[in-house]
Design a protein around this motif. Structure first.
Motif, PDB file in Angstrom:
ATOM      1  N   UNK A 137       0.881  -1.297   0.034  1.00 53.75           N
ATOM      2  CA  UNK A 137       0.026   0.108  -0.002  1.00 53.75           C
ATOM      3  C   UNK A 137       0.829   1.291  -0.028  1.00 53.75           C
ATOM      4  N   UNK A 138       1.967   1.191   0.786  1.00 56.61           N
ATOM      5  CA  UNK A 138       2.850   2.558   0.792  1.00 56.61           C
ATOM      6  C   UNK A 138       3.557   2.909  -0.516  1.00 56.61           C
ATOM      7  N   UNK A 139       3.735   1.716  -1.292  1.00 55.38           N
ATOM      8  CA  UNK A 139       4.660   2.200  -2.667  1.00 55.38           C
ATOM      9  C   UNK A 139       3.360   2.160  -3.782  1.00 55.38           C
ATOM     10  N   UNK A 140       2.248   1.863  -3.468  1.00 56.65           N
ATOM     11  CA  UNK A 140       1.246   2.133  -4.400  1.00 56.65           C
ATOM     12  C   UNK A 140       0.720   3.443  -4.240  1.00 56.65           C
ATOM     13  N   UNK A 162       4.694 -13.997  -9.274  1.00 55.47           N
ATOM     14  CA  UNK A 162       5.274 -15.320  -9.322  1.00 55.47           C
ATOM     15  C   UNK A 162       4.622 -16.042 -10.481  1.00 55.47           C
ATOM     16  N   UNK A 163       5.660 -16.740 -11.249  1.00 57.48           N
ATOM     17  CA  UNK A 163       5.262 -17.512 -12.495  1.00 57.48           C
ATOM     18  C   UNK A 163       5.406 -18.927 -12.456  1.00 57.48           C
ATOM     19  N   UNK A 164       4.248 -19.830 -12.210  1.00 57.90           N
ATOM     20  CA  UNK A 164       3.003 -19.624 -11.608  1.00 57.90           C
ATOM     21  C   UNK A 164       2.922 -19.285 -10.339  1.00 57.90           C
ATOM     22  N   UNK A 165       1.878 -18.643  -9.883  1.00 62.82           N
ATOM     23  CA  UNK A 165       1.606 -18.089  -8.449  1.00 62.82           C
ATOM     24  C   UNK A 165       0.853 -19.296  -7.716  1.00 62.82           C
ATOM     25  N   UNK A 166       1.233 -19.819  -6.591  1.00 61.94           N
ATOM     26  CA  UNK A 166       0.615 -21.080  -5.986  1.00 61.94           C
ATOM     27  C   UNK A 166      -0.469 -20.287  -5.353  1.00 61.94           C
ATOM     28  N   UNK A 167      -1.615 -21.214  -5.201  1.00 57.38           N
ATOM     29  CA  UNK A 167      -2.965 -20.497  -4.883  1.00 57.38           C
ATOM     30  C   UNK A 167      -2.931 -19.945  -3.590  1.00 57.38           C
ATOM     31  N   UNK A 168      -2.025 -20.471  -2.631  1.00 59.83           N
ATOM     32  CA  UNK A 168      -2.147 -20.057  -1.235  1.00 59.83           C
ATOM     33  C   UNK A 168      -1.330 -18.652  -1.363  1.00 59.83           C
ATOM     34  N   UNK A 169      -0.626 -18.178  -2.328  1.00 59.24           N
ATOM     35  CA  UNK A 169       0.014 -16.785  -2.464  1.00 59.24           C
ATOM     36  C   UNK A 169      -0.583 -15.903  -3.275  1.00 59.24           C
ATOM     37  N   UNK A 170      -1.816 -16.040  -3.738  1.00 61.17           N
ATOM     38  CA  UNK A 170      -2.803 -15.380  -4.466  1.00 61.17           C
ATOM     39  C   UNK A 170      -3.199 -14.091  -3.486  1.00 61.17           C
ATOM     40  N   UNK A 171      -3.616 -14.329  -2.344  1.00 62.92           N
ATOM     41  CA  UNK A 171      -3.938 -13.341  -1.384  1.00 62.92           C
ATOM     42  C   UNK A 171      -5.142 -12.486  -2.013  1.00 62.92           C
ATOM     43  N   UNK A 172      -6.361 -13.148  -2.347  1.00 57.72           N
ATOM     44  CA  UNK A 172      -7.438 -12.427  -2.833  1.00 57.72           C
ATOM     45  C   UNK A 172      -7.922 -11.173  -1.507  1.00 57.72           C
ATOM     46  N   UNK A 173      -7.457 -11.572  -0.225  1.00 53.43           N
ATOM     47  CA  UNK A 173      -7.816 -10.622   0.858  1.00 53.43           C
ATOM     48  C   UNK A 173      -7.285  -9.301   0.560  1.00 53.43           C
ATOM     49  N   UNK A 180      -9.955  -0.432   0.953  1.00 54.20           N
ATOM     50  CA  UNK A 180     -10.068   0.575   2.013  1.00 54.20           C
ATOM     51  C   UNK A 180      -9.002   1.677   1.804  1.00 54.20           C
ATOM     52  N   UNK A 181      -7.832   1.456   1.085  1.00 54.53           N
ATOM     53  CA  UNK A 181      -6.906   2.292   0.942  1.00 54.53           C
ATOM     54  C   UNK A 181      -7.258   3.452  -0.181  1.00 54.53           C
ATOM     55  N   UNK A 182      -8.011   2.983  -1.173  1.00 54.10           N
ATOM     56  CA  UNK A 182      -8.272   3.649  -2.344  1.00 54.10           C
ATOM     57  C   UNK A 182      -9.596   3.447  -2.821  1.00 54.10           C
ATOM     58  N   UNK A 183     -10.487   4.078  -2.106  1.00 55.33           N
ATOM     59  CA  UNK A 183     -11.985   3.931  -2.510  1.00 55.33           C
ATOM     60  C   UNK A 183     -12.402   4.380  -3.737  1.00 55.33           C
ATOM     61  N   UNK A 184     -11.775   5.248  -4.330  1.00 55.61           N
ATOM     62  CA  UNK A 184     -11.989   5.930  -5.602  1.00 55.61           C
ATOM     63  C   UNK A 184     -11.627   5.203  -6.695  1.00 55.61           C
TER      64      UNK A 184
END
Length: 325
Positions: A137-140, A162-173, A180-184
């Motif tokens: 978030x800080x660098x975005x 990551x290529x490929x990205x393991x499912x547990x590292x997708x982090x949809x959260x 929350x950080x960029x509501x627009x």
């Protein structure tokens, strides 16, 4: 729905044109390539990407398309009813795309904190889709500030580089954190797994833009082919994403359209034996039964018990409040 052709054409425009057709047939909204003006993008180097077996300098020189090639691909995409996007990796690339008349720009994760380049692209005054892999978030935030200051519409794509990205590292959260950080911001996912399922999950969590690598033929060479979906997979993704997008949102209330189901599925309070006028209503002579067309619903059963009948009631009579004293 963006089909990321990227560099899966391996420098062959004919492959790119085939992918445009196959992506259009799969029902996507947009196709995207990458614009590499290599001398303006990087200095000669021998850095080998994690998903490749040759230096990035050699790879980009091998796969870079000419401005004429890109103009033809853009025209082909638009002829098929698609939006055309490309990711510029340098000022010269952005200027080339501007000369082609693109409607907007895609900025890759590697440039998310390349604020000078973002400022140059934003100065074009066109919408920007920004991938945010390898950034927090800080660098975005400074990149978003640049886009806001330029007054351009923007979307932020969560991404794991990551290529490929393991499912547990997708982090949809991360979508909730971005919201929350960029509501627009419009939110989305740029996905590098080997499955369409994370994209579908992202739609349920609020993503409105989906991007996956696309290939017409999984046997083609190329560093991104292993994380690319075939046309039939994209067709399923498009179908599923549209359905989930239509299904998300709303609230928990009773819909007027549910009334026909209510009429048979609800239970109402009925007599289970004949009841004389003035007789008390008890568990022995009233219960709850379908259909749900009676006045007193099952939820109000306890309010009926102990009341007296105002008239004689045959068995299997749906009760109304006027029947009770």
């Amino acid at each position: 729905m963006i089909a990321e052709i990227g560099i899966n054409h391996e420098g062959d425009p004919e492959k790119a044109h085939r992918m445009v057709d196959d992506a259009a047939d799969a029902g996507v909204d947009c196709v995207k390539i990458q614009t590499h003006v290599v001398d303006d993008e990087m200095i000669p180097n021998d850095v080998v990407p994690g998903n490749a077996d040759e230096p990035i300098w050699d790879m980009m020189n091998r796969v870079a398309l000419s401005a004429d090639d890109e103009r033809a691909i853009k025209q082909h995409a638009e002829d098929r009813g698609l939006l055309f996007l490309s990711t510029p990796f340098s000022r010269a690339a952005a200027d080339r795309l501007e000369s082609l008349g693109v409607f907007g720009y895609k900025i890759g994760s590697g440039e998310c904190n390349n604020y000078p380049l973002i400022r140059h692209i934003a100065s074009k005054g066109k919408p920007v889709i920004l991938s945010t892999g390898m950034n927090d978030i800080a660098s975005i935030a400074p990149a978003v500030d640049i886009l806001r200051a330029a007054g351009v519409g923007f979307a932020l794509l969560h991404c794991t580089s990551l290529y490929p990205t393991p499912p547990e590292q997708v982090r949809l959260g991360a979508l909730a954190e971005l919201r929350a950080a960029f509501p627009d911001a419009v939110l989305g996912l740029s996905d590098h797994t080997t499955s369409i399922y994370p994209c579908l999950g992202a739609v349920a969590l609020g993503a409105s833009v989906l991007e996956r690598h696309f290939t017409s033929d999984p046997t083609w060479p190329g560093p991104d082919i292993p994380v690319s979906s075939k046309p039939e997979e994209f067709a399923r993704l498009v179908e599923g994403a549209k359905l989930i997008h239509a299904a998300r949102g709303g609230g928990k209330q009773i819909l007027p359209e549910e009334q026909p189901t209510i009429d048979f599925a609800y239970a109402c309070v009925v007599t289970t034996a004949p009841v004389a006028e003035g007789e008390a209503l008890t568990t022995d002579n009233v219960w709850v039964k379908r259909p749900g067309t009676g006045e007193i619903k099952a939820k109000d059963y306890d309010d009926v018990l102990g009341r007296k009948a105002t008239r004689a009631l045959p068995a299997n009579t749906q009760l109304g409040w006027a029947d009770l004293a």
